[in-house]
Enzyme design. Structure first.
Site, short mmCIF file in Angstrom:
data_model
loop_
_atom_site.label_atom_id
_atom_site.label_comp_id
_atom_site.label_asym_id
_atom_site.label_seq_id
_atom_site.Cartn_x
_atom_site.Cartn_y
_atom_site.Cartn_z
N PRO A 99 0.81 -1.22 0.00
CG PRO A 99 -0.94 -1.59 1.52
CD PRO A 99 0.39 -2.15 1.07
CB ALA A 132 0.33 1.20 -4.47
CE1 TYR A 133 -2.86 7.94 -1.06
CE2 TYR A 133 -0.99 8.77 0.18
CZ TYR A 133 -2.28 8.92 -0.28
OH TYR A 133 -2.99 10.05 0.03
N GLY A 134 2.66 6.04 -2.69
CA GLY A 134 3.76 6.95 -3.00
C GLY A 134 3.94 7.12 -4.50
CB SER A 142 -0.82 6.91 -6.83
OG SER A 142 -1.02 7.21 -5.47
#
Length: 142
Positions: A21, A24-26, A28
């Site tokens: 998570p 992926a968040y970084g 995005s």
């Protein structure tokens, strides 16, 4: 989170066990920063402006599944009307009408960005990859 992000061009969807998570968040968030910079560059002297911003930690319905207590959420998260202030600032301040592609936090432009957030080559590569992934016709690419 863009500051810890990295664009994984060789595995953009973070498959085969590479997904976390945080990763992926970084990725995005970094992609949003780079994409906004590249869009502003491609729009040139257009009257269209674009900004990327950090609204802050906002208490929304997204936290309904959190284990955090209501009191803790009230201490850590701001109400949506406060979280909207930077968006409103970028939208309504006429002095921003002639600048585009910048990052804003707490109604202030942030000029000191981490290296990966200002890498024009990576921004261009990400733009081209995005156009390819959505099968954008060459005639529509700016």
């Amino acid at each position: 989170m863009h500051a810890i992000g990295k664009i994984y061009f060789d595995n953009i969807n973070l498959r085969n066990g590479k997904y976390t998570p945080t990763r992926a968040y970084g990725q995005s968030k970094l992609a949003v920063v780079l994409g906004t910079r590249e869009l502003a560059k491609r729009l040139g002297k257009s009257t269209v402006t674009c900004y990327v911003l950090n609204p802050g930690a906002i208490k929304t319905d997204l936290q309904r599944h959190s284990d955090m207590s209501e009191g803790m959420m009230n201490m850590m998260f701001m109400k949506p009307d406060m979280g909207a202030q930077t968006t409103l600032y970028c939208t309504l301040q006429e002095e921003l009408d002639h600048e585009s592609g910048f990052y804003y936090n707490n109604c202030k432009r942030v000029d000191k960005m981490v290296k990966q957030a200002t890498d024009d080559e990576t921004a261009n590569m990400l733009w081209e990859l995005t156009c390819d992934l959505v099968a954008l016709e060459d005639a529509l690419r700016i």
